[in-house]
Design a protein around this motif. Sequence first.
Motif, PDB file in Angstrom:
ATOM      1  N   UNK A  73      11.295 -37.667   8.792  1.00 27.57           N
ATOM      2  CA  UNK A  73      11.650 -37.671   7.423  1.00 27.57           C
ATOM      3  C   UNK A  73      12.771 -38.530   7.359  1.00 27.57           C
ATOM      4  N   UNK A  74      12.832 -39.517   6.253  1.00 26.57           N
ATOM      5  CA  UNK A  74      13.983 -40.429   5.921  1.00 26.57           C
ATOM      6  C   UNK A  74      15.097 -39.367   5.524  1.00 26.57           C
ATOM      7  N   UNK A  75      16.258 -39.901   6.143  1.00 24.84           N
ATOM      8  CA  UNK A  75      17.376 -38.925   5.570  1.00 24.84           C
ATOM      9  C   UNK A  75      17.851 -39.656   4.247  1.00 24.84           C
ATOM     10  N   UNK A  98      23.810 -47.106  12.153  1.00 25.79           N
ATOM     11  CA  UNK A  98      24.988 -47.604  11.656  1.00 25.79           C
ATOM     12  C   UNK A  98      25.235 -46.829  10.331  1.00 25.79           C
ATOM     13  N   UNK A  99      24.152 -45.880   9.794  1.00 23.57           N
ATOM     14  CA  UNK A  99      24.268 -45.283   8.786  1.00 23.57           C
ATOM     15  C   UNK A  99      24.794 -43.534   9.014  1.00 23.57           C
ATOM     16  N   UNK A 100      24.991 -43.538  10.186  1.00 25.13           N
ATOM     17  CA  UNK A 100      25.032 -42.033  10.679  1.00 25.13           C
ATOM     18  C   UNK A 100      26.631 -41.781   9.892  1.00 25.13           C
ATOM     19  N   UNK A 101      27.437 -42.416   9.901  1.00 31.98           N
ATOM     20  CA  UNK A 101      28.646 -42.180   9.371  1.00 31.98           C
ATOM     21  C   UNK A 101      28.489 -41.911   7.563  1.00 31.98           C
ATOM     22  N   UNK A 102      27.864 -42.506   6.990  1.00 34.63           N
ATOM     23  CA  UNK A 102      27.646 -42.226   5.635  1.00 34.63           C
ATOM     24  C   UNK A 102      26.764 -41.018   5.352  1.00 34.63           C
ATOM     25  N   UNK A 103      25.913 -40.580   6.282  1.00 29.21           N
ATOM     26  CA  UNK A 103      25.390 -39.259   6.216  1.00 29.21           C
ATOM     27  C   UNK A 103      26.111 -38.129   6.454  1.00 29.21           C
ATOM     28  N   UNK A 134      29.514 -37.487  16.252  1.00 28.22           N
ATOM     29  CA  UNK A 134      30.179 -38.543  15.889  1.00 28.22           C
ATOM     30  C   UNK A 134      31.093 -39.012  17.247  1.00 28.22           C
ATOM     31  N   UNK A 135      31.240 -40.296  17.299  1.00 29.21           N
ATOM     32  CA  UNK A 135      32.078 -40.653  18.460  1.00 29.21           C
ATOM     33  C   UNK A 135      33.540 -40.694  18.222  1.00 29.21           C
ATOM     34  N   UNK A 136      34.583 -40.854  19.143  1.00 33.51           N
ATOM     35  CA  UNK A 136      35.909 -40.589  18.654  1.00 33.51           C
ATOM     36  C   UNK A 136      36.293 -41.991  17.421  1.00 33.51           C
ATOM     37  N   UNK A 137      35.923 -42.939  17.627  1.00 31.85           N
ATOM     38  CA  UNK A 137      35.689 -44.147  16.850  1.00 31.85           C
ATOM     39  C   UNK A 137      35.247 -43.725  15.589  1.00 31.85           C
ATOM     40  N   UNK A 138      34.063 -43.043  15.381  1.00 35.08           N
ATOM     41  CA  UNK A 138      33.660 -42.708  14.082  1.00 35.08           C
ATOM     42  C   UNK A 138      34.250 -41.741  13.629  1.00 35.08           C
ATOM     43  N   UNK A 139      35.027 -40.733  14.268  1.00 35.67           N
ATOM     44  CA  UNK A 139      35.835 -39.768  13.676  1.00 35.67           C
ATOM     45  C   UNK A 139      37.220 -40.495  13.171  1.00 35.67           C
ATOM     46  N   UNK A 140      37.498 -41.587  13.711  1.00 36.62           N
ATOM     47  CA  UNK A 140      38.555 -42.263  13.048  1.00 36.62           C
ATOM     48  C   UNK A 140      38.239 -43.112  11.669  1.00 36.62           C
ATOM     49  N   UNK A 141      37.209 -43.538  11.721  1.00 31.69           N
ATOM     50  CA  UNK A 141      36.684 -44.279  10.559  1.00 31.69           C
ATOM     51  C   UNK A 141      36.295 -43.394   9.568  1.00 31.69           C
ATOM     52  N   UNK A 142      35.921 -42.310   9.920  1.00 28.39           N
ATOM     53  CA  UNK A 142      35.614 -41.048   8.944  1.00 28.39           C
ATOM     54  C   UNK A 142      36.957 -40.837   8.211  1.00 28.39           C
ATOM     55  N   UNK A 143      38.094 -40.499   8.784  1.00 26.09           N
ATOM     56  CA  UNK A 143      39.127 -40.068   8.565  1.00 26.09           C
ATOM     57  C   UNK A 143      40.077 -41.292   7.679  1.00 26.09           C
TER      58      UNK A 143
END
Length: 240
Positions: A73-75, A98-103, A134-143
Amino acid sequence: MLFVIEEETQASRFSIHRLAHYCLDLAELMKIDCVVPVVIFLNTGKRAETQTLGDDRHTYLNFNYLACDLKQRSAEDYKDSNNIVARLNLPNMYHARQYRLQLYPAAQLGLVRNETAPNKIRKYSDFIDYYADLTEQEVIEYQQHYQTKEGDLMGMVKIWTEEGLQQGLEQVLEQGEKIGKKKECIALLTRILRRKFGLQPALEIVLQQLPKQEMERLEDLVDALLDFTDIKDLENWLGL
């Protein structure tokens, strides 16, 4: 009508014989013939689609089930859904890496907007965290890109409303005479502060020492937390 729902993380572990057995037992127990078996597969893989018992002359049992393959199923189709189950499972649906951080924030916002009980919000937030991975880098980008841009809803503690956060912490503090409850409160505070600001290991060590203090000290931190705007506020409160 009775729905029998099973979740399978690994498709290879699914047993159609076991499911058929459950359905027959439940049908007899509930004295009902309208039984709908549903299996939610977290990951794709080979599994039995149907089970037939019989011989060349007769079919004595023909059993199948409804299947929900989350990875198929498409997120993108569900990121704005009002269905809380769909929003919680956005990380489990198909999406490009690459869209995981948006989801991730889409799942958290869906939780906040469709659930009001603080205990359930905390529980299902952990579910989203676990499967988003999320990776550590993705957590930083999220913040950097979501917590500051989305205002109080995303910037305060990401998922809890101020009222829900306050109620949840107060419930822990009410039972705080026992050291275990103090540690539970500190764990919750640490997780909130980590999500809001990011925490250096030294600060986490200081927080872990707080259970040794009086409960009034923890209550003061709960009240102060709602007014913190950056990590300096926490450091000042701790006297560092």
